[in-house]
Write an enzyme that holds these catalytic residues in place. Structure first.
Site, PDB file in Angstrom:
ATOM      1  N   LYS A 142       7.554   3.863   9.342  1.00  0.00           N
ATOM      2  CA  LYS A 142       7.990   3.331   8.138  1.00  0.00           C
ATOM      3  C   LYS A 142       8.573   2.274   8.902  1.00  0.00           C
ATOM      4  O   LYS A 142       8.281   1.596   9.416  1.00  0.00           O
ATOM      5  CB  LYS A 142       9.318   3.853   9.175  1.00  0.00           C
ATOM      6  CG  LYS A 142       9.801   5.691   9.657  1.00  0.00           C
ATOM      7  CD  LYS A 142      10.840   5.950   8.455  1.00  0.00           C
ATOM      8  CE  LYS A 142      10.910   7.615   8.271  1.00  0.00           C
ATOM      9  NZ  LYS A 142      11.419   8.294   7.083  1.00  0.00           N
ATOM     10  N   LYS A 248       9.880  17.079   0.200  1.00  0.00           N
ATOM     11  CA  LYS A 248      11.260  17.806   1.378  1.00  0.00           C
ATOM     12  C   LYS A 248      12.180  19.038   1.161  1.00  0.00           C
ATOM     13  O   LYS A 248      13.526  19.324   0.893  1.00  0.00           O
ATOM     14  CB  LYS A 248      12.512  16.666   2.183  1.00  0.00           C
ATOM     15  CG  LYS A 248      11.603  15.836   2.747  1.00  0.00           C
ATOM     16  CD  LYS A 248      12.783  13.613   3.167  1.00  0.00           C
ATOM     17  CE  LYS A 248      11.388  13.066   3.402  1.00  0.00           C
ATOM     18  NZ  LYS A 248      11.914  12.120   3.213  1.00  0.00           N
TER      19      LYS A 248
END
Length: 337
Positions: A142, A248
């Site tokens: 991230k 997702k």
């Protein structure tokens, strides 16, 4: 012959790692719904877990909608055809489609449990798991939470230290073009090809594409996949700089909707990566099965289970976290009228 349809609905609330930040908000617990559908002797499970700060629907809205759909489904005998899922909230459509697919034997048992280890900022966490990893070495970091030059230095350092490593980076649209350029400046040109992709570096798709053209760093779409402009014209977003789309399902919708996206991407030579929205182990194992069934040659993005304190109903194969079942204090049946 009349089919007997039944369902059960439960709500779970599991403590999570206190360091988990979603769009500037600490997430203290992960909450969601577990649905069981039965038709005669066949049964299937699904998970409905809107992700705070990312899903359009709240858990309360999802619960209300799921109950209404399930009551209509259980009251019908199937003679009037299938009840559609397309109009439902994404998390509801996904969870119900998983339960139905399991019940009908359409979701294959085999799963792709290879994960890309996820790092939230401390690269030292990655060295051990990566050195032990068999096959393709892929890790995810991230970025965008700290200074862009720090992110660039860490990515470059990992690529330097592990010559067969490929990185996936996720910026969540957090950079201005100049910050994205600052990141790129600290990644040596000879290492950039081993950045498998950088998800959504800039605030707009146009800025992200320009960044990719200028730096040679491949990008992937994540949030963009759920934008209206993408849904109206996906090929417009499949340019040579785009190497992957991240799907997702909890944020996208039913299995059928996800498969449509996978097929569109593959038709343009673009990877589709099935990825987690921090589901429980039940949802994660179903995502691993989806990944094996529809994207067998791509490592999915499912390394989020360790953010939780417990596994739910079904274990992830290599996890040592304690497994809770329906008797747990963290799972409550939803009383039906």
């Amino acid at each position: 012959m009349t089919m007997i349809r039944k369902f059960k609905l439960y709500q779970y609330s599991i403590p999570v790692d206190s360091q988990l930040i979603l769009r500037n908000r600490f997430l203290k617990k992960r909450e969601g719904l577990l649905v069981q559908v039965c038709c005669d002797d066949a049964q299937g499970w699904g998970e409905i877990a809107p992700l705070p700060e990312f899903s359009q629907e709240t858990l309360e809205q999802a619960r209300e909608q799921a109950l209404a759909w399930l009551e209509e489904w259980s009251a019908s005998d199937g003679s009037a055809g299938k009840l559609p899922l397309e109009h439902l909230f994404p998390s509801v459509a996904f969870g119900l489609s998983c339960a139905l697919a399991e019940m009908k034997g359409l979701l294959h048992e085999e799963g792709n449990y290879q994960v890309a280890p996820l790092c939230y900022g401390d690269p030292d966490e990655l060295y051990d798991p990566l050195n032990q990893m068999q096959g393709e070495k892929v890790a995810k970091i991230k970025v965008g939470m700290y200074e862009a030059n720090r992110d660039g230095l860490i990515a470059d350092m990992l690529l330097e230290a592990i010559p067969d490593l490929h990185l996936r980076l996720d910026a969540n649209r957090s950079w201005t073009p100049s910050k994205a350029q600052m990141f790129a400046k600290y990644v040596k040109p000879e290492h950039r090809a081993r950045i498998q992709f950088l998800e959504e570096p800039c605030k707009t798709p146009a800025e992200s594409l320009q960044f990719a053209e200028e730096t040679g760093i491949a990008i992937a779409w994540d949030e963009t996949v759920r934008d209206a402009e993408f849904q109206q014209n996906p090929p417009h977003f499949f340019t040579p700089q785009v190497k992957a789309i991240v799907i997702k399902p909890t944020l996208v919708g039913s299995i059928q909707r996800c498969v449509e996206l996978i097929k569109q991407a593959h038709a343009h030579g673009i990877q589709a990566v099935i990825s987690s929205s921090i589901e429980s182990s039940l949802g994660l194992t179903q995502l691993a099965r989806l990944a094996q069934q529809y994207t067998p040659n791509t490592v999915p993005g499912l390394d989020t289970l360790d953010l939780m304190d417990y596994q739910v109903i079904r274990p992830w194969p290599s996890s040592t976290l304690p497994l809770i079942d329906l008797d747990s204090e963290y799972i409550v049946p939803i009383k039906l009228d």
